[in-house]
Design an enzyme around this catalytic site. Structure first.
Site, PDB file in Angstrom:
ATOM      1  N   GLU A   1      11.847 -36.186 -29.075  1.00 28.10           N
ATOM      2  CA  GLU A   1      10.720 -36.194 -28.146  1.00 28.10           C
ATOM      3  C   GLU A   1       9.621 -37.136 -28.663  1.00 28.10           C
ATOM      4  OE1 GLU A   1      10.761 -31.714 -26.300  1.00 28.10           O
ATOM      5  OE2 GLU A   1       9.705 -31.901 -28.176  1.00 28.10           O
TER       6      GLU A   1
ATOM      7  N   ASP B   1       0.908 -31.330 -26.845  1.00 24.76           N
ATOM      8  CA  ASP B   1       0.874 -32.729 -27.319  1.00 24.76           C
ATOM      9  C   ASP B   1      -0.383 -33.548 -26.963  1.00 24.76           C
ATOM     10  OD1 ASP B   1       3.452 -31.738 -27.269  1.00 24.76           O
ATOM     11  OD2 ASP B   1       4.289 -33.380 -26.126  1.00 24.76           O
TER      12      ASP B   1
HETATM   13  C1  FRU Z   1       6.804 -31.963 -26.812  1.00 27.86           C
HETATM   14  C2  FRU Z   1       7.103 -31.735 -25.350  1.00 27.86           C
HETATM   15  C3  FRU Z   1       7.375 -33.056 -24.657  1.00 27.86           C
HETATM   16  C4  FRU Z   1       7.051 -32.756 -23.229  1.00 27.86           C
HETATM   17  C5  FRU Z   1       5.894 -31.810 -23.361  1.00 27.86           C
HETATM   18  C6  FRU Z   1       5.834 -30.745 -22.312  1.00 27.86           C
HETATM   19  O1  FRU Z   1       6.047 -30.964 -27.393  1.00 27.86           O
HETATM   20  O2  FRU Z   1       8.194 -30.862 -25.215  1.00 27.86           O
HETATM   21  O3  FRU Z   1       8.687 -33.543 -24.855  1.00 27.86           O
HETATM   22  O4  FRU Z   1       6.723 -33.903 -22.507  1.00 27.86           O
HETATM   23  O5  FRU Z   1       6.010 -31.200 -24.630  1.00 27.86           O
HETATM   24  O6  FRU Z   1       4.656 -30.017 -22.401  1.00 27.86           O
END
Ligand code: FRU
Length: 507
Positions: A240, A58
């Site tokens: 998310e 992300d």
């Molecule tokens: C989304 C996610 C988020 C989390 C991160 C962990 O892709 O699962 O929810 O904070 O990646 O790397």
């Protein structure tokens, strides 16, 4: 195929792509300047951000300040699959060329550094500012891997770090966490924006199958405001990486709530849906119950907007999918970000939709080589180098296909299917797919616009981004051909209906 006429246009690249040569790592300075990279690392994007090496997911903490765009990202600097999360960092002055900086945030005794946001705290509400220096405050999730392993329900909490040198170095707040966990297993990805209605910061937090809003005067003390979405929108997976921001719609402040879901995307795996409505300072009230996605391709996830951009809303997403992100055939690094996109609200069929278009900075990428038009033999030859280009045209709403192909009989196809009023992207024969068999698939997107179709494509060696109808329908897909695609053809049920065809080689 229902088409009557084919082969309107054939663009053949005079290809000297060294795609099949041994991959070598470009020098730091080459990567730093993006397009000046020698381009001999197989699949290395040339005008999208990708880390020099190792795993990325992300985008995090993005903010703009004094001419510099700051992009942080979920990063594992010791491997090419997901691991203990850090925040990597990259900067850019034009949203096209990125310079990778030192890792910004490292895991600590409270856990890994998961996704979150950053704000430019101009009024020093946090009190972190010193000697007149404006603090940049990062609000992120601390994920305690031991708690997760022990199957506790409170191992994700929200914490702060601040920077007094415009985001280059960071200090974690010694009062962390600032938002403890009330017993919700998925409790993460805080996106904080200043809300001028209540003169407070508002945190939009993903809490399992819904969004919870909190407010704070100082980023340190948070009060729960409300929750949204338990029974609305797509719920094929956990919620998310949300974002909440206003946009102008017909002269009225209108609120957009982005929510990524994984899995449950319209074409499988990860995707980002959005809601349109009103945020009254306490609650989000949706204007309808329609489920909408910001991108119908399989490769745009966890995207949010950049802080401190004034009236501009610039969005960047992770150009991959949790279904196969850790398996894609790149050697030194894994994944890239989407092209930065400007968001706006547009009307279609009497309803509001979020439209996304490449930021205006992309206009400097290449120059129109030729305003292409069909020739008598239905072919146009354009000297190029490799599949690094922008292609745009307008057409009547008839079936059409755009296909990229190579001499290994691989092809990637983009099209419009008039009977079902849908766009599609087809990577069933587009190269390597053995790393995840369902990767080889056709993806569909409902058409939102109407009337003549407008197409804008950005192709960067191993990715394509389709912006149809001024961004009302967007699709992003990645692909891995054995050798670079070196031919583009456009075919249509109505050849003479194709207008304003532009082919812009990049580099
Ligand atoms: C989304 C996610 C988020 C989390 C991160 C962990 O892709 O699962 O929810 O904070 O990646 O790397």
């Amino acid at each position: 195929m229902p088409y009557r006429i084919f082969f309107l246009l054939l663009i053949v690249f005079v290809s000297c792509n060294s795609d099949t040569s041994t991959p070598s790592v470009p020098t730091d300075s080459a990567i730093a300047t993006g397009l000046k990279s020698p381009g001999n690392e197989k699949y290395r994007p040339q005008f999208h951000f990708s880390p020099k090496a190792h795993w990325m997911n992300d985008p995090n903490g993005m903010f703009y300040l004094d001419g510099t765009w700051n992009l942080y990202f979920q990063y594992y600097p010791d491997g090419t699959t997901w691991g203990p999360m850090h925040w990597g960092h990259a900067t850019s002055t034009d949203l096209i060329s990125w310079k990778e900086e030192e890792v910004a945030l490292f895991p600590d005794s409270l856990g890994y550094i998961f996704s979150g946001s950053a704000v430019v705290d101009k009024d020093n509400t946090s009190g972190f500012g010193k000697n007149g220096k404006t603090p940049i405050v990062a609000i992120f999730t601390h994920h305690d891997p031991k708690g997760a392993e022990a199957k506790k329900n409170n191992y994700q909490v929200q914490s702060l770090a601040y920077s007094l040198d415009k985001g280059m170095t960071w200090v974690k707040y010694d009062g962390n966490p600032v938002l403890p966990n009330p017993g919700i297993v998925d409790f993460r990805d805080p996106k904080v924006n200043w809300n001028s209605k209540i003169n407070q910061w508002v945190m939009t937090l993903a809490t399992k199958d819904r969004i919870t809003f909190y407010s704070s005067p100082n980023l340190k003390e948070w009060t729960r405001l409300s929750e949204f979405g338990q029974k609305l929108g797509a719920h094929g997976g956990v919620w998310e990486c949300p974002d909440l921001f206003p946009l102008d719609y017909k002269g009225k402040e209108t609120w957009v709530l982005l929510v990524s879901i994984n899995p449950g995307g319209p074409n499988g795996g990860s995707a980002t849906q959005y809601f349109i409505g009103d945020f009254n300072g306490k609650e989000f009230i949706p204007s309808d119950t329609t489920t909408r996605f910001i991108d119908y391709g399989t490769d745009n996830y966890a995207g949010v907007t950049v802080a401190n951009t004034g009236d501009r809303r610039v969005f960047i997403g992770w150009m991959s999918n949790w279904l196969y992100g850790e398996k894609v055939p790149t050697e030194k690094w894994r994944s890239a970000m989407t092209i930065p996109r400007t968001l706006s609200l547009k009307e279609a069929g009497g309803k509001a939709f979020l439209a996304a278009l490449p930021v205006k900075e992309t206009e400097k990428l290449g120059t129109v080589l030729k305003d292409a038009a069909p020739e008598k033999d239905g072919k146009i030859l354009i000297a190029g180098k490799d599949s690094l280009f922008r292609l745009s045209f307008a057409t009547q709403d008839e079936n059409f296909e755009i296909s990229f192909s190579n001499s290994s009989a691989e092809k990637f196809v983009i099209g419009f299917d008039k009977p079902s009023n849908r766009f599609y992207m087809d990577r069933t024969a587009a190269g390597a797919a053995g790393f995840y068999p369902a990767f080889a698939a056709r993806h569909w997107a409902p058409r939102v616009g109407n009337g003549n179709v407008k197409i804008d494509l950005l192709v960067d060696l191993a990715s394509v981004e389709l912006f149809a109808d001024e961004g009302l329908t967007v699709m992003t897909d990645i692909f891995f051909p054995v050798t670079s695609f070196n031919t583009v053809s456009v075919s249509s049920a109505n050849v003479s209906g194709i207008r304003d065809l532009k082919y812009i080689p990049i580099r």
